[in-house]
Write a protein that holds these residues in place. Structure first.
Motif, PDB file in Angstrom:
ATOM      1  N   ILE A  41      19.412  11.709 -10.414  1.00  0.00           N
ATOM      2  CA  ILE A  41      20.600  10.851 -10.516  1.00  0.00           C
ATOM      3  C   ILE A  41      20.651   9.978  -9.266  1.00  0.00           C
ATOM      4  O   ILE A  41      20.763  10.476  -8.150  1.00  0.00           O
ATOM      5  N   CYS A  81      22.385   7.708  -6.804  1.00  0.00           N
ATOM      6  CA  CYS A  81      23.806   7.781  -6.485  1.00  0.00           C
ATOM      7  C   CYS A  81      24.140   7.091  -5.167  1.00  0.00           C
ATOM      8  O   CYS A  81      25.105   7.424  -4.498  1.00  0.00           O
ATOM      9  N   GLN A 108      30.782   5.299  -8.229  1.00  0.00           N
ATOM     10  CA  GLN A 108      30.294   6.505  -8.904  1.00  0.00           C
ATOM     11  C   GLN A 108      31.104   7.747  -8.537  1.00  0.00           C
ATOM     12  O   GLN A 108      31.072   8.734  -9.261  1.00  0.00           O
ATOM     13  N   LEU A 150      29.912  10.016 -11.451  1.00  0.00           N
ATOM     14  CA  LEU A 150      28.814  10.896 -11.060  1.00  0.00           C
ATOM     15  C   LEU A 150      28.922  12.234 -11.783  1.00  0.00           C
ATOM     16  O   LEU A 150      27.928  12.739 -12.337  1.00  0.00           O
ATOM     17  N   SER A 174      27.905  11.871 -15.255  1.00  0.00           N
ATOM     18  CA  SER A 174      26.451  11.726 -15.392  1.00  0.00           C
ATOM     19  C   SER A 174      25.773  13.090 -15.302  1.00  0.00           C
ATOM     20  O   SER A 174      24.820  13.375 -16.040  1.00  0.00           O
ATOM     21  N   TYR A 175      26.280  13.908 -14.387  1.00  0.00           N
ATOM     22  CA  TYR A 175      25.731  15.260 -14.209  1.00  0.00           C
ATOM     23  C   TYR A 175      25.999  16.112 -15.454  1.00  0.00           C
ATOM     24  O   TYR A 175      25.081  16.724 -16.011  1.00  0.00           O
ATOM     25  N   ILE A 230      19.954  14.848  -6.838  1.00  0.00           N
ATOM     26  CA  ILE A 230      20.817  13.703  -6.557  1.00  0.00           C
ATOM     27  C   ILE A 230      20.212  12.946  -5.383  1.00  0.00           C
ATOM     28  O   ILE A 230      20.030  13.528  -4.310  1.00  0.00           O
ATOM     29  N   THR A 283      20.997  10.023  -2.820  1.00  0.00           N
ATOM     30  CA  THR A 283      22.142   9.211  -2.407  1.00  0.00           C
ATOM     31  C   THR A 283      21.959   8.798  -0.960  1.00  0.00           C
ATOM     32  O   THR A 283      21.051   9.245  -0.262  1.00  0.00           O
ATOM     33  N   SER A 307      24.150   6.725 -11.680  1.00  0.00           N
ATOM     34  CA  SER A 307      25.283   7.649 -11.631  1.00  0.00           C
ATOM     35  C   SER A 307      26.585   6.974 -12.018  1.00  0.00           C
ATOM     36  O   SER A 307      27.618   7.622 -12.086  1.00  0.00           O
ATOM     37  N   ASP A 308      26.522   5.666 -12.266  1.00  0.00           N
ATOM     38  CA  ASP A 308      27.788   4.940 -12.379  1.00  0.00           C
ATOM     39  C   ASP A 308      27.920   4.152 -13.682  1.00  0.00           C
ATOM     40  O   ASP A 308      28.658   3.181 -13.763  1.00  0.00           O
TER      41      ASP A 308
END
Lengths: 373, 373
Positions: free
Chosen positions: A23, A25, A43, A55, A58-59, A73, A75, A129-130
C-alpha cells in the motif's frame, strides 16, 4: 496461459501465503488543502465519514486476499506515527519508511526487493492508499484473477477501469489483443486527453482508466526494473544482503535519497513489452479533486455534499462542505463552492477554480509560513 | 435656563459625585448570530478587535465623567458572570440583575429608583452597552453639557446624532426651538423612515438620529414615569423601602417579571412635553447590523472587513469576515458576503440577506435545539 480460477482462494482459510500487498501511502494530498494537510494527508482522513480512513479502507479491502502479515505499507517517514495509529495490528517491520519523496518507481522497487527477500516466490498487488473503491466483491474477483495471471506469467498487470464519463484528469490505456478472459495486451498509454479525445476514447470501448493498481511477481518487477530503470535498480542492488534484516533501515536511509524521482508508469509500464491490462468494472475514483469527490458523493436534497457537518442551506446548491470536527454550517445564496474548514483554516472557493488551490497553498506558505500547511 | 459649563468638571479630581451612569447591558444580539450568541451577546464581544469588549469600551468611556462607584450595570441575570468577569473593578451591588426581559422602560425605572435611594440628587446618563462611539473628546463635551442642562432643568434629554447618510434603520428626532446652545425642544419622533423620507430628513438639517443615550435627574425620570407609565411605576413604588438595601434583590425577583415590556421611547419620550434633544456630532454607530458594522469598519486593500482573522482573498471584495479565535480564511470569488465563524457554527450569507438571519436562528433552534444559539 493458465487462467484457471482457484475457487478456494476466495475464503480466508485458503489465502495464498505467497501473496503480498504493497500500500503506497506517502502522498501529501495538497489538492484537498486545508481539509487534508501535510501533517495529515488525505489517505489518513475519514474522507467519507465512515469511521475508517482511506488507508484503513484500503487495508481492509485486501485482507480477504492477502494475509495480514503480508501487507506492506510504504510511506514517508513523517507519517510513521499516523500509520501505526491507524493500523495498530500490523508489525513495525511491515512499515517501510521512505526518508525522501521519490515518486512511485523507487517506492515500488524497494518494496519488491524487500518482499523478494522474505519470499522469492512472492506475488504482489500494489495499490494506492487514497482511492475510493466500491462494489468490493467485484474488486476481489478481479484481484484474484489478476494474481492467478501474474503467478503464471512473467507479466506486469495493471488494472484498467471501464470509463463511465470522458474524464480529462485521468490516464487512459488502450487495449490490444485479449490474452485471457478480461486480460488484454496494452496498445497505448495516454495521459490526460482533452475533452474531445476523451469522448472518442469512451465511445470506442477500447480505452480504460489507468487505476494505478498493479499486480506482478516480485521477481518479474525486479527483472523489468533492471531492464527499463537500471538507474533505480543500481541503487537497490547495492543492498541485496540487507533486505529483511535489521540493517535494511540504515541502508535505505543512506541509499534511498540518491534515487531518481520517477513514476513507475514512466519508468517501466510505458516502455515494457510485458505489460497487460485487466479490464475491471468495480466502482473506482481516485478522489483526486474536490469536484471528483463531489461527483462521487451522495447529495442531500439541496444538491449539496456534506462531509461530517450539518448544513442548513437556503437557496444554495452544488456545494461541497468538508469540515474537521462537528460543526453546523448555515449558508444562504451560495452555489457550486468548496467550503472546507480545518479548524484553523477556512477555505471558500468555487469548484470551478479548484485548480488554483495549489497556488493558494504556496501563497499561504509565503505569507504565513508552514503552520497552515 | 442655566447652561454655564463648569470647566473643572473635565478633570478627574472634579467629577461630580451626584452623577451616575446606567449601562443597559441585557440585549441578546441575535442579529450577529453566530458571532454573538445567547450565551455571549454582542456587548460582551471584543467586536472591533481592540482587546476591550463593547461593554468595557462603554464603561471606559464614561469614567472621565462619572465616579467608578456610580456606574450601574443593568443586565439579565444570565449575564451576571460575564459582567463580573469583564468589569472586575465594580462591586456586586453595582450590577442590577433583571430576572426577565422587559425592554428598556422597566430597566430604566428600576435603575432610577435604585439610584434615587442612594442619592436623591442624582443625575444620570443612560447608555446602551453595545454601540460604537468615536471622537470621544466630543462625546465627553456633549455629556458634560447634557448633565449641566438636566441638573438645572426638570428635563428629559436625549442625544441626537447629526446624520451622515439617509439611514432607514434608525429612529429620527425632529428638532424644534433651541433652548440652549445645541439643545432644542423636540418636535417629532419618527421610527425607521423609508429611503425617500430619510433623504428629505437628512437634507432638511432638522432631523437627528435617536441615539438611545439619555440624561436626566433620577427624580425627573421617576416623575415622568409616574405621569406617562403609571403601570410601570406601580410595580416599583411597592418597593420604595427596599432599594439600596439587602432586600432589593428579593423584591425585584418577585416584582420585576410582573412589569409590562415596553420601551422608554414608547412609554415616555414620545409622550412627554419635557423632552429635549442635544444635537451632537461625535462618531456613533449602533452596530445593529452586519452591514452597519461593515460600513463603519476599515477595509483592507481588497475591500473586505476582517474581524480577528487573517484573510487571503482572491477576486473577492465587499465581504465581512468575523471569526472567534485565530483563523486563516482563504477565499476566492466571493463578493458582499458575511462569513462568521463561531467555532461550532459557520455562517455564510450575502450581506443583502442579513435580515434573514433571525429566521435562520429560529430554524437552527427548531432543527438542532438550543446548543447553537
Amino acid at each position: 496461459m493458465n487462467n484457471t480460477i482457484n475457487m478456494d482462494s476466495n475464503t480466508p482459510t485458503a489465502i495464498n501465503p505467497h501473496r503480498f500487498c504493497v500500500i503506497m501511502c506517502g502522498g501529501i494530498g495538497s489538492r484537498f488543502w486545508p481539509y487534508s494537510r501535510e501533517g495529515r494527508p488525505k489517505q489518513f482522513i475519514d474522507f467519507l465519514g465512515t469511521g475508517r480512513s482511506l488507508l484503513q479502507m484500503s487495508y481492509d479491502r485486501v485482507l480477504p486476499m492477502v494475509k495480514k502479515e503480508n501487507v506492506i505499507i510504504v510511506t514517508n517517514a513523517l507519517y510513521a506515527d499516523l500509520v501505526r495509529e491507524q493500523l495498530p495490528e500490523i508489525r513495525p517491520d511491515q512499515i517501510l519508511l521512505e526518508p525522501a519523496r521519490r515518486n512511485t518507481a523507487p517506492c515500488i522497487a524497494w518494496a519488491a526487493y524487500h518482499i523478494h527477500a522474505i519470499d522469492p516466490e512472492a506475488s504482489i498487488i500494489v495499490t494506492p492508499s487514497d482511492h475510493l473503491i466500491t462494489r468490493e466483491a467485484l474488486f476481489q474477483d478481479s484481484i484474484l484473477r489478476g494474481f492467478e495471471f501474474v503467478e503464471s506469467n512473467p507479466a506486469l498487470l495493471t488494472l484498467g477501469i471501464k470509463p463511465t464519463r470522458p474524464e480529462t484528469g485521468y490516464g487512459y490505456i488502450q487495449i490490444g489483443k485479449e490474452v485471457a478472459p478480461d486480460i488484454d495486451a496494452v496498445k497505448t498509454f495516454t495521459e490526460k486527453p482533452d475533452l474531445d479525445l476523451a469522448k472518442v476514447f469512451v465511445e470506442s470501448g477500447e480505452f480504460f482508466w489507468n487505476s494505478g493498481i498493479f499486480l506482478w511477481r516480485a521477481e518479474t518487477i525486479i527483472n523489468q526494473l533492471h531492464r527499463y530503470a537500471p538507474n533505480v535498480t543500481a541503487v537497490f542492488d547495492r543492498g541485496l544482503s540487507v533486505y529483511n534484516t535489521p540493517e535494511e533501515t540504515d541502508f535505505i536511509q543512506k541509499a534511498f535519497p540518491g534515487c531518481v524521482s520517477i513514476s513507475i508508469d514512466y519508468a517501466v509500464m510505458e516502455k515494457s513489452k510485458d505489460v497487460y491490462v485487466e479490464c475491471v468494472n468495480f466502482g473506482w475514483n481516485d478522489l483526486g479533486t474536490w469536484s471528483a469527490l463531489f461527483d462521487n458523493s451522495p447529495k442531500n436534497k439541496d444538491g449539496n455534499v456534506t462531509q461530517r457537518c450539518t448544513v442548513l442551506a437556503y437557496e444554495s446548491g452544488g456545494n461541497i462542505f468538508a469540515v474537521k470536527g462537528e460543526k453546523l454550517i448555515v449558508v444562504d445564496g451560495l452555489h457550486d463552492y468548496i467550503v472546507a474548514d480545518a479548524g484553523d483554516v477556512l477555505l471558500i472557493c468555487p469548484k470551478s477554480k479548484e485548480q488554483g488551490i495549489k497556488q493558494m497553498v504556496n501563497d499561504v506558505k509565503l505569507k504565513c509560513g508552514d503552520k497552515y500547511l
